[in-house]
Design a protein around this motif. Sequence first.
Motif, PDB file in Angstrom:
ATOM      1  N   ALA A 103      37.989  54.653  87.677  1.00  0.00           N
ATOM      2  CA  ALA A 103      36.801  54.384  86.865  1.00  0.00           C
ATOM      3  C   ALA A 103      36.167  53.045  87.223  1.00  0.00           C
ATOM      4  N   ASP A 104      36.958  52.161  87.825  1.00  0.00           N
ATOM      5  CA  ASP A 104      36.472  50.839  88.205  1.00  0.00           C
ATOM      6  C   ASP A 104      35.958  50.801  89.647  1.00  0.00           C
ATOM      7  N   GLY A 105      35.940  51.949  90.319  1.00  0.00           N
ATOM      8  CA  GLY A 105      35.407  51.997  91.673  1.00  0.00           C
ATOM      9  C   GLY A 105      36.413  51.670  92.756  1.00  0.00           C
ATOM     10  N   VAL A 106      37.695  51.601  92.414  1.00  0.00           N
ATOM     11  CA  VAL A 106      38.723  51.312  93.408  1.00  0.00           C
ATOM     12  C   VAL A 106      38.990  52.564  94.241  1.00  0.00           C
ATOM     13  N   VAL A 107      38.931  52.428  95.559  1.00  0.00           N
ATOM     14  CA  VAL A 107      39.191  53.560  96.450  1.00  0.00           C
ATOM     15  C   VAL A 107      40.568  53.471  97.093  1.00  0.00           C
ATOM     16  N   TYR A 108      41.166  52.280  97.065  1.00  0.00           N
ATOM     17  CA  TYR A 108      42.548  52.131  97.520  1.00  0.00           C
ATOM     18  C   TYR A 108      43.216  51.056  96.675  1.00  0.00           C
ATOM     19  N   GLY A 109      44.392  51.382  96.145  1.00  0.00           N
ATOM     20  CA  GLY A 109      45.115  50.430  95.317  1.00  0.00           C
ATOM     21  C   GLY A 109      46.594  50.431  95.620  1.00  0.00           C
ATOM     22  N   THR A 321      40.786  42.166  81.872  1.00  0.00           N
ATOM     23  CA  THR A 321      39.853  42.180  82.994  1.00  0.00           C
ATOM     24  C   THR A 321      39.918  43.480  83.785  1.00  0.00           C
ATOM     25  N   THR A 322      39.031  43.578  84.753  1.00  0.00           N
ATOM     26  CA  THR A 322      38.996  44.645  85.744  1.00  0.00           C
ATOM     27  C   THR A 322      38.633  43.996  87.071  1.00  0.00           C
ATOM     28  N   LEU A 323      38.760  44.728  88.149  1.00  0.00           N
ATOM     29  CA  LEU A 323      38.361  44.183  89.447  1.00  0.00           C
ATOM     30  C   LEU A 323      36.855  43.931  89.473  1.00  0.00           C
ATOM     31  N   THR A 324      36.107  44.802  88.855  1.00  0.00           N
ATOM     32  CA  THR A 324      34.659  44.591  88.749  1.00  0.00           C
ATOM     33  C   THR A 324      34.351  43.270  88.067  1.00  0.00           C
ATOM     34  N   ARG A 325      35.048  42.997  86.972  1.00  0.00           N
ATOM     35  CA  ARG A 325      34.815  41.754  86.237  1.00  0.00           C
ATOM     36  C   ARG A 325      35.201  40.531  87.072  1.00  0.00           C
ATOM     37  N   GLU A 326      36.315  40.606  87.791  1.00  0.00           N
ATOM     38  CA  GLU A 326      36.732  39.471  88.614  1.00  0.00           C
ATOM     39  C   GLU A 326      35.691  39.159  89.692  1.00  0.00           C
ATOM     40  N   LEU A 327      35.159  40.194  90.307  1.00  0.00           N
ATOM     41  CA  LEU A 327      34.124  39.987  91.323  1.00  0.00           C
ATOM     42  C   LEU A 327      32.859  39.409  90.700  1.00  0.00           C
TER      43      LEU A 327
END
Length: 373
Positions: A103-109, A321-327
């Motif tokens: 949902a956060d747009g991550v394609v590889y984790g 947080t989310t990765l989107t928020r960190e960016l």
Amino acid sequence: MSLNENSTYTLADGTDIRALPKVSLHDHLDGGLRPETVLELADGIGLELPADDPVALGAWFAEKSNSGSLVEYLKTFDITTAVMQTREGLTRVAREFVQDLGADGVVYGEIRWAPEQHLTRGLTLDETVEAVQEGLEQGIEDVRADGGRIRVGQLVSAMRHTDRSLEIAELAVRHRDRGAVGFDIAGPEAGFPPSNHKAAFDYLAAQFFPATVHAGEADGLESIRGALLDGRALRLGHGVRLAEDITIERQDDENTYVTLGTLSQWVKDREIALETSPTSNLQTGAIAAWGNDILDHPFDLLYQLGFRVTVNTDNRLMSGTTLTRELSILADAFSYDLTDLEIFQLNAAAGAFLPIEQREELAEIITAGFEGS
């Protein structure tokens, strides 16, 4: 509903950061639970919590995590690990973890966690890894069913203050074709150097199995040196205190002139990825030597000097947080644009514990996604 699902983060040009393809290299399974899931799982085992609704519980985790101390920060995990002691609990948490990444747009984790912390209700080490893998695969299918795409792998971690690292290294290698992509040591950093786990790292090297090591978060340059020499680390977990090996000689209106020490020069020249986590680095005091605001974070200095910096969440529940928020936080602080954010994702793709062909494919996915934004 996953954390910050309804929040909107955009660049100055209006680009929706959430829609961009992203790579997550440093994200702890036991730090990424949904508050509502913690409540439901705790109720099932009779565990008393400090709050009885998701919003209040999420706020409690954020408050307790914002201590300026890694040791205090880690205490919040007593609750999350307590609800992850059954196969059902592990599988559910892993499944939702991937759903939230998608949902956060991550394609590889790469999802890191410590199997030795999940044995109090009778599971074996192998059973915990299998339970997590089952959940990860279910989450991947869920993301695909929603029209998304994601790939994930397990970073099997040993706790650096215990003596099971060789056993955990052997566990990771046993599952290398069943979800495990790398190894890590986690937990309190100061006083527990990678050299304590020489047998594990020797074994991993002999098996050609990659390792990332938490270093340069709660301890300084010697910890980073130990991660590279004793741990054969291909990435540094956080690594922000590497900036202690960079001397700022002078500054003017346009330029900053610096001298790199031998250690920082080595990390830069070898393109060893730094798994920075901006919000977490503030919460744990990792950047206290430079200040207590995101503008004080050495991330931009490292980036401008050409280090392979990556952006991560560390623990989405604890940091709220989310990765989107960190960016978004970094973009606001340092006026980064779409090109900068793409570089961070390509850095992460290059540092991923994947075969070279798959890293190249991942880079192509990122480039295509950014071009189409």
